[in-house]
Design a protein around this motif. Structure first.
Motif, mmCIF file in Angstrom:
data_model
loop_
_atom_site.group_PDB
_atom_site.id
_atom_site.type_symbol
_atom_site.label_atom_id
_atom_site.label_comp_id
_atom_site.label_asym_id
_atom_site.label_seq_id
_atom_site.Cartn_x
_atom_site.Cartn_y
_atom_site.Cartn_z
ATOM 1 N N ALA A 143 0.836 -1.206 0.000
ATOM 2 C CA ALA A 143 0.000 0.000 0.000
ATOM 3 C C ALA A 143 0.867 1.251 0.000
ATOM 4 N N SER A 144 1.915 1.258 0.789
ATOM 5 C CA SER A 144 2.730 2.475 0.826
ATOM 6 C C SER A 144 3.613 2.612 -0.408
ATOM 7 N N VAL A 145 4.022 1.486 -1.000
ATOM 8 C CA VAL A 145 4.789 1.589 -2.251
ATOM 9 C C VAL A 145 3.900 2.198 -3.332
ATOM 10 N N ALA A 181 20.897 2.695 -1.900
ATOM 11 C CA ALA A 181 19.752 2.332 -1.051
ATOM 12 C C ALA A 181 18.861 3.533 -0.782
ATOM 13 N N GLU A 182 19.442 4.705 -0.605
ATOM 14 C CA GLU A 182 18.615 5.871 -0.276
ATOM 15 C C GLU A 182 17.741 6.287 -1.456
ATOM 16 N N PHE A 183 18.280 6.151 -2.669
ATOM 17 C CA PHE A 183 17.489 6.445 -3.862
ATOM 18 C C PHE A 183 16.325 5.450 -3.978
ATOM 19 N N MET A 184 16.634 4.160 -3.835
ATOM 20 C CA MET A 184 15.593 3.146 -3.946
ATOM 21 C C MET A 184 14.539 3.339 -2.856
ATOM 22 N N ALA A 185 14.968 3.710 -1.669
ATOM 23 C CA ALA A 185 14.019 3.954 -0.586
ATOM 24 C C ALA A 185 13.103 5.125 -0.930
ATOM 25 N N ARG A 186 13.635 6.145 -1.598
ATOM 26 C CA ARG A 186 12.793 7.284 -2.019
ATOM 27 C C ARG A 186 11.730 6.834 -3.016
ATOM 28 N N VAL A 187 12.131 5.925 -3.916
ATOM 29 C CA VAL A 187 11.167 5.419 -4.900
ATOM 30 C C VAL A 187 10.049 4.649 -4.181
ATOM 31 N N LEU A 188 10.444 3.828 -3.215
ATOM 32 C CA LEU A 188 9.483 2.938 -2.567
ATOM 33 C C LEU A 188 8.647 3.619 -1.498
ATOM 34 N N ALA A 189 9.165 4.691 -0.934
ATOM 35 C CA ALA A 189 8.484 5.241 0.251
ATOM 36 C C ALA A 189 8.647 6.752 0.364
ATOM 37 N N LYS A 190 8.437 7.454 -0.728
ATOM 38 C CA LYS A 190 8.687 8.886 -0.724
ATOM 39 C C LYS A 190 7.844 9.636 0.313
ATOM 40 N N ARG A 242 12.295 1.779 7.118
ATOM 41 C CA ARG A 242 12.301 0.311 6.994
ATOM 42 C C ARG A 242 12.957 -0.115 5.693
ATOM 43 N N SER A 243 12.610 0.603 4.595
ATOM 44 C CA SER A 243 13.168 0.242 3.290
ATOM 45 C C SER A 243 14.678 0.414 3.293
ATOM 46 N N LYS A 244 15.154 1.500 3.894
ATOM 47 C CA LYS A 244 16.598 1.745 3.937
ATOM 48 C C LYS A 244 17.312 0.651 4.702
#
Ligand SMILES: [Zn+2]
Length: 169
Positions: free
Chosen positions: A11-13, A142-151, A159-161
């Motif tokens: 849901a959050s992604v 990881a920080e970029f991917m975390a922004r994509v998944l949980a901006k 959690r994503s990071k």
């Protein structure tokens, strides 16, 4: 493991992706496929010198520009965004693409805090299958991917990071 992480945060992604897309909703222009195939991106250095980048195979000119600017050290990744080496923001006249960005580039440029010349939702089906290529430095950040998944969700971002960097809870 990756699947479980995605399922738990689905849901959050989804809401993160929607939040990123909503950022530029009011600026969307029509996407012109033919033009985009020969797209050119120009970067203006602080010295005033300009560098031109062209689409090559599945890597669009915008992504090639990012790849080369990171490799050369002019730009750096900082908290999942791209900035100049001195941490200053990359301004609209310093990163310009002649043709409208495809949906894939629009999405990731916005996530990276890079200026959007002409944003579109163009070709989002290909984009959603990730058929285009991101610069390797982004794929492993990881920080970029975390922004994509949980901006738009700080707890999911944290959690994503942790998940992406392999650190324990
Ligand atoms: Zn593109």
């Amino acid at each position: 493991m990756v699947k479980n992480c995605y399922t738990a945060n689905k849901a959050s992604v989804t809401s993160s992706v929607q939040a990123i897309c909503a950022d530029y909703k009011n600026r969307i222009v029509p996407y012109n496929m033919a033009g985009a195939q020969s797209a050119e991106t120009t970067v203006k250095l602080k010295t005033g010198q300009t560098l031109d980048f062209r689409t090559y195979q599945q890597m669009h000119s915008e992504m090639r520009a990012i790849e080369k600017m990171l490799e050369s050290g002019h730009w750096i990744l900082r908290r999942g965004t791209v900035v100049w080496r001195d941490y200053s923001k990359i301004e609209a006249d310093e990163f310009v693409t002649e043709e409208p960005h495809c949906g894939f580039c629009t999405f990731f440029l916005n996530t990276l805090n890079l200026p959007l010349t002409k944003p579109t939702y163009g070709c989002f089906q290909l984009a959603s299958r990730l058929s285009y290529i991101l610069p390797p430095d982004l794929e492993t950040d990881a920080e970029f991917m975390a922004r994509v998944l949980a901006k738009d969700s700080v707890p999911v971002l944290r959690r994503s990071k942790k998940f992406l960097t392999g650190s324990s809870q």
